[in-house]
Scaffold this motif. Structure first.
Motif: not given
Length: 621
Positions: A550-556, A502-507, A488-499
């Motif tokens: 944004y909301l998932s990142f800020m929740s973390e 959020p939980t990894y941001l907290r990490h 599995w990919n680590v998350g939902y993919a954007s147009q570029t390399f951004v996935y």
């Protein structure tokens, strides 16, 4: 190897593994611990009279109120001017490649003819050049109609936290000069590396968003929706077109950014200033701009930081900007993502020494009460298999190479990590005096925390990792991907390399806080929705994937603050408007759209959701 030694090694690796996120093995569907038990085995069905009862509820964005008083963070320029060498100010006008009349004052090495020659020398690298858009003077702002400030419908699934942000939490949006301003050869600005990169843009658009003339309207729109901080960069090539100490300062540039800062404050917001954002003056490439694209031995591009005149010239430029604006600016960023534009070991040496000098100048000589830091690159490495010691070691090596080459000396007063000294033969050794001077020269750790990358070791056939043109792994020398252990990919993919991770941001925040012991500001984070530029306007505006990001990142981030004890000072979203992303306009990171013909802006749903999330979690006074 003796038994006792072997046990020590296992204990060491166990400690490393304990610091990583583990896979939690379980069976069956996801538990719903928040749900109470049902009181009946089956529901009861019945008929009732149907009526359309739903009605739309209008909620409006809450604007930032204009201040009744303003805080200052240092003495005004009139009291600080003695801290810098005597400067001469002048103006140069604008460069037009098709002009029929040219300047002839070559007797003045800093005159109009010499200034025009800077652009003439850059001409071979400019394709279909035009810097003229709709506007040529500053546009007066108009109030945002209330109809534009109606909040969009909420997404059905949303954050469920009950936390509040700490008092004084920083929240804002960002842009950078070369990506939004346009007017690149107007009012005395000289060419920079960022202007040359524009030739690779399929649209070859040097006008971008015309923010240089529309900045008041852009700031008006941000204040109207409730944004508190506005982050922007000041181009070195506008302030000092000839770049070096002793050359004249551009009076029009000083007046422009002074007015911009004053307007930000008048609208109830606070400014954040970055001194360099990938826009090195072309003079530092020693007439060989093509080196911008050479394969580096440290980062990804050549920012010319290794030029022997760069350090003193950049510090001089930084002192000019700081003395002029320190009274009104609470937050300063010296370098944007230095790793990305460091060519080699000499570049790294320049960055950390220039940053430390400006930090000391701001706090020791200006006596500024604001904060100074830098924005570090975003890729945090996590091991593909956190229970595999070699994967953990590879992730640690990756993070040390990306982060510790700046973090060790600036935050801890420690030497470069071994992995850097082993791989970069021209690194400049640091003395104890250097480390003592640099230690603690940042008031925050700025991280452009867009996403993460998954790390695993190179195979035997791919080692050793040498700096050769064909080696795609150098200089990090680890395998990078965005796929997990089970495919599995680590998350939902954007147009570029951004996935969306959020939980990894907290990490990541926990890693930074516990390793570098510094307060953290997420100085950039954002999400380019896939193929958004090709969608009809209405679909671009309803950008739920970006809101989810944004909301998932800020929740973390809230969990990081309250559950992990990490001191996060604030967040700054990238970007407040769709802009030129150093290549083209297709990856849209913006929280507003831009019509490239009319320059009209429209709010996207994500900007409302971003501000509403924070305002709903601001402790009532």
């Amino acid at each position: 190897m003796g038994g006792k030694t072997l046990l020590s090694v296992f204990a060491f690796f166990s400690t490393l593994v304990d610091a990583q996120q583990k896979y939690v093995l379980t069976t069956g569907p996801t538990a719903r611990s928040q749900c109470s038990a049902t009181t009946a085995a089956s529901p009861t069905f019945s008929f009732s009279t149907f009526a359309f009862t739903q009605s739309e509820t209008y909620r409006y964005a809450i604007p930032v109120p204009s201040p009744t008083s303003t805080e200052t963070f240092a003495a005004p320029f009139s009291a600080l001017s003695s801290l810098i060498p005597h400067i001469v100010t002048t103006t140069w006008g604008s460069w037009n490649p098709n002009a029929t009349v040219t300047a002839t004052d070559f007797h003045d090495k800093y005159g109009s003819a010499s200034w025009s020659a800077l652009w003439e020398n850059a001409r071979p690298f400019l394709t279909n050049f035009t810097s003229t858009g709709i506007y040529s003077t500053t546009v007066s702002p108009t109030p945002v109609p209330s109809a534009e400030l109606v909040l969009p419908p909420r997404d059905y699934f949303g954050p469920t936290d009950c936390y509040y942000f700490p008092d004084g939490f920083i929240y804002g949006v960002a842009g950078s000069a070369s990506q939004i301003e346009g007017a690149i050869s107007h009012e005395g600005k000289a060419p920079s590396a960022a202007d040359i990169i524009a030739k690779d843009d399929p649209s070859q658009d040097y006008v971008t968003n015309e923010n240089y003339y529309l900045y008041k309207q852009d700031i008006e729109r941000l204040a109207a929706i409730g944004v508190k901080y506005y982050s922007f960069s000041i181009p070195w090539t506008r302030i000092l077109p000839f770049a070096v100490p002793g050359s004249p300062v551009n009076r029009q540039a000083i007046d422009h950014y002074s007015d911009l800062i004053d307007f930000v404050i008048a609208k109830g917001m606070l400014p954040v200033v970055t001194l360099i954002h990938f826009d090195t003056p072309l003079q530092f490439y020693a007439a060989n701009v093509s080196t911008l694209y050479e394969k580096p031995s440290v980062g990804y591009n050549n920012g010319a930081y290794q030029n022997e005149t760069f350090l003193d010239s950049f510090v001089h430029y930084g002192k000019i900007v700081m003395t002029h604006f320190a009274d009104r600016v609470p937050l300063w960023v010296t370098f944007n993502e230095p790793f990305v534009y460091c060519q080699n070991g000499h570049s790294v040496d320049t960055v950390i020494k220039a940053h430390a000098q400006l930090y000391h100048f701001y706090h020791d000589q200006i006596n500024g009460t604001g904060k100074v830091g830098m924005k570090n690159s975003n890729l945090f490495g996590v091991p593909l298999d956190p229970l595999n010691a070699s994967h953990v070691e590879a992730a640690n090596d990756f993070n040390n190479f990306q982060l510790a080459i700046f973090g060790n000396p600036i935050y801890l007063g420690k030497d470069y990590p071994a992995v850097y000294k082993e791989r970069v033969p021209d690194y400049v050794p640091l003395t104890k005096k250097d480390l003592d001077y640099m230690k603690g020269t940042a008031d925050f750790w700025g991280t452009d925390a867009y996403t993460i990358t998954v790390i695993s070791p190179l195979s035997a056939s791919e080692s050793p990792c040498l700096n050769t043109p064909s080696n795609v792994f150098y200089p990090e020398c680890e395998q990078q991907s965005w796929g997990g252990k089970f495919g599995w990919n680590v998350g939902y993919a954007s147009q570029t390399f951004v996935y969306i991770t959020p939980t990894y941001l907290r990490h990541y925040l926990s890693y930074l806080w516990n390793k570098y012991r510094s307060p953290i500001i997420v100085t950039e984070f954002g999400f380019p929705v896939a193929n958004e530029a090709a969608l009809p306007l209405a679909q671009q505006l309803f950008d739920s994937p970006r809101s989810q990001y944004y909301l998932s990142f800020m929740s973390e981030i809230l969990k990081s603050i309250w559950e992990d004890g990490v001191q996060v000072l604030g967040v700054i979203a990238w970007s407040f408007v769709d802009n030129w992303e150093f290549g083209d306009f297709t990856p849209q990171y913006g929280m507003q759209t831009v019509n490239r013909t009319t320059q009209e802006r429209h709010y996207k749903k994500s900007l409302f959701d971003f501000v509403d999330f924070i305002q709903a979690r601001t402790w009532p006074n």
